[in-house]
Write a protein that holds these residues in place. Sequence first.
Motif, short mmCIF file in Angstrom:
data_model
loop_
_atom_site.label_atom_id
_atom_site.label_comp_id
_atom_site.label_asym_id
_atom_site.label_seq_id
_atom_site.Cartn_x
_atom_site.Cartn_y
_atom_site.Cartn_z
N TRP A 1 8.75 -10.72 0.33
CA TRP A 1 7.82 -10.58 1.45
C TRP A 1 6.40 -10.94 1.01
O TRP A 1 6.02 -10.79 -0.15
CB TRP A 1 7.81 -9.14 1.96
CG TRP A 1 9.03 -8.73 2.73
CD1 TRP A 1 10.32 -8.81 2.35
CD2 TRP A 1 9.03 -8.14 4.05
NE1 TRP A 1 11.15 -8.32 3.33
CE2 TRP A 1 10.39 -7.89 4.38
CE3 TRP A 1 8.04 -7.77 4.96
CZ2 TRP A 1 10.77 -7.32 5.59
CZ3 TRP A 1 8.41 -7.20 6.16
CH2 TRP A 1 9.76 -6.98 6.47
N ARG A 2 5.61 -11.41 1.95
CA ARG A 2 4.17 -11.54 1.73
C ARG A 2 3.53 -10.17 1.93
O ARG A 2 4.00 -9.36 2.73
CB ARG A 2 3.56 -12.55 2.70
CG ARG A 2 3.98 -13.98 2.44
CD ARG A 2 3.37 -14.94 3.45
NE ARG A 2 3.80 -14.62 4.81
CZ ARG A 2 2.99 -14.50 5.87
NH1 ARG A 2 1.68 -14.64 5.71
NH2 ARG A 2 3.48 -14.22 7.05
N LEU A 3 2.44 -9.92 1.18
CA LEU A 3 1.81 -8.61 1.18
C LEU A 3 0.37 -8.67 1.70
O LEU A 3 -0.40 -9.53 1.30
CB LEU A 3 1.78 -8.03 -0.24
CG LEU A 3 3.09 -7.99 -1.03
CD1 LEU A 3 2.82 -7.47 -2.44
CD2 LEU A 3 4.13 -7.12 -0.33
N ALA A 4 0.04 -7.72 2.56
CA ALA A 4 -1.34 -7.46 2.95
C ALA A 4 -1.65 -6.06 2.45
O ALA A 4 -1.13 -5.07 2.98
CB ALA A 4 -1.50 -7.54 4.47
N LEU A 5 -2.46 -5.96 1.41
CA LEU A 5 -2.68 -4.71 0.69
C LEU A 5 -4.06 -4.15 1.02
O LEU A 5 -5.07 -4.84 0.85
CB LEU A 5 -2.56 -4.94 -0.81
CG LEU A 5 -1.26 -5.60 -1.28
CD1 LEU A 5 -1.33 -5.93 -2.77
CD2 LEU A 5 -0.07 -4.68 -0.99
N VAL A 6 -4.09 -2.90 1.46
CA VAL A 6 -5.34 -2.29 1.90
C VAL A 6 -5.63 -1.01 1.12
O VAL A 6 -4.76 -0.14 1.00
CB VAL A 6 -5.29 -1.94 3.41
CG1 VAL A 6 -6.63 -1.39 3.88
CG2 VAL A 6 -4.88 -3.15 4.23
N ALA A 7 -6.83 -0.90 0.59
CA ALA A 7 -7.29 0.32 -0.08
C ALA A 7 -8.77 0.17 -0.38
O ALA A 7 -9.35 -0.91 -0.20
CB ALA A 7 -6.51 0.60 -1.36
N ARG A 8 -9.38 1.26 -0.80
CA ARG A 8 -10.79 1.18 -1.19
C ARG A 8 -10.95 0.45 -2.51
O ARG A 8 -11.94 -0.25 -2.72
CB ARG A 8 -11.37 2.60 -1.31
CG ARG A 8 -11.49 3.34 0.02
CD ARG A 8 -11.91 4.78 -0.21
NE ARG A 8 -10.95 5.48 -1.04
CZ ARG A 8 -11.20 6.65 -1.64
NH1 ARG A 8 -12.38 7.23 -1.49
NH2 ARG A 8 -10.25 7.23 -2.37
N ARG A 9 -9.98 0.62 -3.42
CA ARG A 9 -10.10 0.08 -4.78
C ARG A 9 -9.48 -1.32 -4.85
O ARG A 9 -8.36 -1.50 -5.34
CB ARG A 9 -9.43 1.04 -5.76
CG ARG A 9 -10.10 2.41 -5.80
CD ARG A 9 -9.31 3.42 -6.62
NE ARG A 9 -8.03 3.76 -6.02
CZ ARG A 9 -7.21 4.68 -6.50
NH1 ARG A 9 -7.54 5.33 -7.60
NH2 ARG A 9 -6.07 4.96 -5.90
N THR A 10 -10.22 -2.30 -4.36
CA THR A 10 -9.68 -3.65 -4.26
C THR A 10 -9.41 -4.27 -5.63
O THR A 10 -8.43 -5.00 -5.81
CB THR A 10 -10.62 -4.56 -3.46
OG1 THR A 10 -11.92 -4.55 -4.08
CG2 THR A 10 -10.76 -4.08 -2.03
N HIS A 11 -10.27 -3.99 -6.61
CA HIS A 11 -10.09 -4.59 -7.93
C HIS A 11 -8.79 -4.11 -8.56
O HIS A 11 -8.08 -4.89 -9.23
CB HIS A 11 -11.27 -4.24 -8.85
CG HIS A 11 -12.56 -4.88 -8.43
ND1 HIS A 11 -12.70 -6.24 -8.32
CD2 HIS A 11 -13.76 -4.34 -8.09
CE1 HIS A 11 -13.94 -6.54 -7.94
NE2 HIS A 11 -14.60 -5.40 -7.78
#
Length: 258
Positions: free
Chosen positions: A27-37
């Motif tokens: 699957w392709r991923l769209a990842l969301v969080a405050r800690r992007t690094h």
Amino acid sequence: MSRLVFITGASSGIGQALAARYARDGWRLALVARRTHEMQAWAQALGLPRQQWEVYGADVADIEAAVQAGRQCLARQGVPDVVIANAGISLGIDTAERDDLDVMAHTFAINVVGVAATFHPFVRPMVQRGHGRLVGIASVAGVRGLPGHGAYCASKAAAISYCESLRGELRGTGVRVVTLSPGYIATPLTARNRYGMPFLMQPATFADQAVHAIASGVSHRVIPWQMGIAARLLRVLPNALFDRLLVGRPRKHRHTQN
């Protein structure tokens, strides 16, 4: 083009385990969080092809930030097949302490309003397309209130009811609303718990079962199944007996103790 999953709270714990599981399936991923690094470093360390993932920085307690993350995903990657509102926090509270009322408000902002804000950008596009999965990560803790755990238990009960309401609203559109209620999962949220955690499950094992539940379109699933039985028993337990069982149970750490 491969299918797309959008996951909040993807930088650790359940969110990261779900991302890894979907990545293995292509699957392709769209990842969301405050800690992007941290999310970028994780994806690179896993050796994921750059075209397979995108990272969106947002704190879901900020409604506009959460909505914008969804809109950016739509613009860059298209309409997801699965959206998982996973971001959540768990802190103990004491209603006698004024500061803990702010902790409760923040908990609801993330664990309840954050779920709705995560789903919002995708509801109409999914309905127009005629299919999709909106997945809310709740908790077995939403079944009964636990001493010192009022903010978390109440927020997860609210999340379960919210997802149930949305499920009814979207009935017949082809968009399924799935509620997952984990038991005890070995994540940073549970690492410092000072009470017994029966049927403790590893995040990767939870992710395997969760992905199957999401694909099936089940309305509500408790994982692991043993906690599902426990939840049903707790729901019908008389208050007097339930209260007696909790006598002497250690309370959840308050925010000042973390």
